[in-house]
Write a protein that holds these residues in place. Structure first.
Motif, short mmCIF file in Angstrom:
data_model
loop_
_atom_site.label_atom_id
_atom_site.label_comp_id
_atom_site.label_asym_id
_atom_site.label_seq_id
_atom_site.Cartn_x
_atom_site.Cartn_y
_atom_site.Cartn_z
N ARG A 310 0.84 -1.20 0.00
CA ARG A 310 0.00 0.00 0.00
C ARG A 310 0.88 1.26 0.00
N ILE A 311 1.91 1.27 0.83
CA ILE A 311 2.81 2.43 0.89
C ILE A 311 3.53 2.57 -0.45
N CYS A 312 3.93 1.42 -1.02
CA CYS A 312 4.58 1.40 -2.34
C CYS A 312 3.67 2.00 -3.41
N GLN A 313 2.41 1.62 -3.34
CA GLN A 313 1.43 2.11 -4.32
C GLN A 313 1.33 3.63 -4.25
N LEU A 314 1.33 4.16 -3.01
CA LEU A 314 1.19 5.61 -2.83
C LEU A 314 2.48 6.34 -3.23
N LYS A 315 3.61 5.71 -3.00
CA LYS A 315 4.88 6.37 -3.33
C LYS A 315 5.22 6.27 -4.81
N TYR A 316 4.94 5.10 -5.41
CA TYR A 316 5.38 4.86 -6.80
C TYR A 316 4.23 4.69 -7.78
N ARG A 317 2.98 4.89 -7.32
CA ARG A 317 1.80 4.74 -8.18
C ARG A 317 1.73 3.36 -8.84
N ILE A 318 2.06 2.32 -8.10
CA ILE A 318 1.95 0.96 -8.64
C ILE A 318 0.52 0.50 -8.40
N ASN A 319 -0.21 0.22 -9.48
CA ASN A 319 -1.64 -0.02 -9.30
C ASN A 319 -2.06 -1.47 -9.47
N ASP A 320 -1.09 -2.38 -9.61
CA ASP A 320 -1.45 -3.78 -9.79
C ASP A 320 -0.54 -4.63 -8.90
N LEU A 321 -1.14 -5.30 -7.91
CA LEU A 321 -0.36 -6.08 -6.94
C LEU A 321 0.44 -7.21 -7.59
N ARG A 322 -0.04 -7.68 -8.74
CA ARG A 322 0.64 -8.82 -9.38
C ARG A 322 2.01 -8.45 -9.89
N LEU A 323 2.22 -7.14 -10.16
CA LEU A 323 3.52 -6.70 -10.70
C LEU A 323 4.67 -7.05 -9.76
N TYR A 324 4.38 -7.06 -8.45
CA TYR A 324 5.46 -7.28 -7.47
C TYR A 324 6.10 -8.65 -7.59
N SER A 325 5.33 -9.64 -8.03
CA SER A 325 5.90 -10.99 -8.02
C SER A 325 6.01 -11.61 -9.42
N GLN A 326 5.82 -10.80 -10.46
CA GLN A 326 5.92 -11.36 -11.81
C GLN A 326 7.35 -11.39 -12.34
N ASN A 327 8.25 -10.71 -11.65
CA ASN A 327 9.66 -10.68 -12.07
C ASN A 327 9.87 -10.10 -13.46
N ASP A 328 9.04 -9.17 -13.85
CA ASP A 328 9.19 -8.53 -15.15
C ASP A 328 10.30 -7.48 -15.03
N VAL A 329 11.40 -7.68 -15.80
CA VAL A 329 12.53 -6.75 -15.65
C VAL A 329 12.16 -5.32 -16.07
N ARG A 330 11.17 -5.19 -16.93
CA ARG A 330 10.78 -3.82 -17.34
C ARG A 330 10.20 -3.05 -16.15
N PHE A 331 9.52 -3.78 -15.27
CA PHE A 331 9.00 -3.19 -14.04
C PHE A 331 10.15 -2.91 -13.06
N LEU A 332 10.99 -3.93 -12.84
CA LEU A 332 12.04 -3.84 -11.83
C LEU A 332 13.08 -2.79 -12.19
N ARG A 333 13.39 -2.64 -13.49
CA ARG A 333 14.43 -1.70 -13.90
C ARG A 333 14.06 -0.25 -13.58
N GLN A 334 12.77 -0.01 -13.40
CA GLN A 334 12.36 1.38 -13.09
C GLN A 334 12.85 1.83 -11.74
N PHE A 335 13.35 0.88 -10.93
CA PHE A 335 13.81 1.23 -9.58
C PHE A 335 15.32 1.27 -9.50
N THR A 336 15.98 1.27 -10.66
CA THR A 336 17.44 1.37 -10.69
C THR A 336 17.86 2.64 -9.97
N GLY A 337 18.80 2.50 -9.06
CA GLY A 337 19.33 3.68 -8.38
C GLY A 337 18.55 4.08 -7.16
N ALA A 338 17.34 3.53 -6.99
CA ALA A 338 16.57 3.88 -5.78
C ALA A 338 17.15 3.11 -4.61
N VAL A 339 17.27 3.76 -3.46
CA VAL A 339 17.83 3.06 -2.29
C VAL A 339 16.87 3.17 -1.10
#
Ligand code: ZN
Length: 339
Positions: A310-339
């Protein structure tokens, strides 16, 4: 004989400055379709009385080719060593691509680090829990209606064991062993028997907090969570508390923050209310303290729990819970450099 002499001269003059040139030599002279093999094949055309003499010449030719190959190989490797010795070690290296932190890890670390600054310690517990720690000890006895909201996965062979439905079970385990003051946050994965969709999943992540000591009041709860929200979402974020019900707290509240998208003016995320819900909280129910032999007349406490997704959704506007566990690199690469 003339041909053999010609080949020998060619070989003597051959230079192999690269691995490719060395390999060319091997294929040309020593390969299965190479010159040495072809010359050997001439043996059958030699008259019987000359076979012995010619055989010796052929053998010498073969050894000549093999020696030359070894010499070229040695020369090449020593040349390579020389090049290595001349490398300028002060040159910047080639960068190695690294992975990215998962958004849930990024947000979990942020949440934990904010509470750590307030003196909260991190506590963890098992994902396979027993009924006592997950439900009964938390004021959710068998047949309590709130259990219906938290259907989970049970072990067939021993239905007393289940996959925990919240990290509150860790609070139970800490209170079992430790006497106040207790000030902990419990991050972890939890499970529910839900059909997987954009808005629900069979597993997700929570961070719960618990603070038990003497003189802990609702004012402490509000200030702690207000501090958290300001650190997480910025100084302009506002909070509001709505009365609610949880079996393990009394009184209980849900906390909303001003919408992170529209800032309170109204948008589709906040359903045009200007507020979004982020967590549940309340004062620890006296019955719960009694369950763990903590005297409710001496000690009071507050607890809260939030979904990391929920906090992730509000911070990064992620609107589909399935994205977190699909391992799609296009999704994951958007967090490059975030710490
Ligand atoms: Zn909004």
């Amino acid at each position: 004989m003339q041909k053999i002499e010609g080949y020998k001269n060619d070989m003597a003059a051959y230079e192999a400055p690269t691995t490719e040139a060395l390999e060319d030599f091997r294929i040309k002279y020593l390969g299965t379709k190479g010159i040495v093999k072809a010359v050997m094949g001439e043996m059958k055309n030699v008259q019987p009385e000359k076979k012995k003499e010619f055989g010796q010449i052929l053998n010498a030719f073969k050894i000549f080719a093999e020696d030359k190959y070894e010499a070229l190989k040695a020369a090449l490797s020593s040349a390579e060593n020389k090049t290595t010795a001349n490398v300028d070690w002060s040159l910047p290296g080639d960068s190695i691509p690294v992975g990215t932190r998962h958004p849930l890890s990024i947000v979990r670390n942020q949440i934990v680090s904010i509470f750590k600054r307030l003196g909260f310690a991190v506590a963890e517990g098992p994902e396979i829990e027993d009924d006592w720690h997950n439900f009964t000890a938390l004021n959710l006895p068998e047949n309590h209606p709130a259990r219906d909201m938290q259907d989970t996965f049970y072990l067939n062979q021993n239905p007393d064991y289940l996959l925990r439905t919240h990290t509150s079970s860790v609070q139970a385990r800490v209170m079992e062993k430790q006497k106040p003051p207790i000030r902990i946050v419990c991050p972890g994965r939890v499970y529910r028997n839900e059909t997987i969709s954009a808005r629900a999943h069979c597993f997700f992540h929570q961070v719960e907090g618990l603070y038990v000591d003497d003189n802990v009041s609702f004012a402490d709860l509000k200030q702690t969570l207000y501090f958290f929200v300001q650190e997480m979402f910025g100084k302009e974020a506002k909070v509001r508390f709505r009365p609610s019900y949880f079996p393990f707290t009394e009184p209980s509240a849900e906390m909303d923050i001003s919408c992170t998208v529209c800032g309170g003016r109204g948008c589709s995320l906040c359903k045009h209310t200007g507020w979004v819900e982020i967590l549940g909280c309340g004062m620890v129910h006296p019955k719960m303290l009694e369950n763990f032999q903590i005297d409710p007349d001496t000690y009071t406490g507050f607890a809260f729990g939030m979904g990391i997704e929920r906090i992730c959704q509000l911070k990064y506007r992620i609107n589909d819970l399935r994205l977190y566990s699909q391992n799609d690199v296009r999704f994951l690469r958007q967090f490059t450099g975030a710490v």
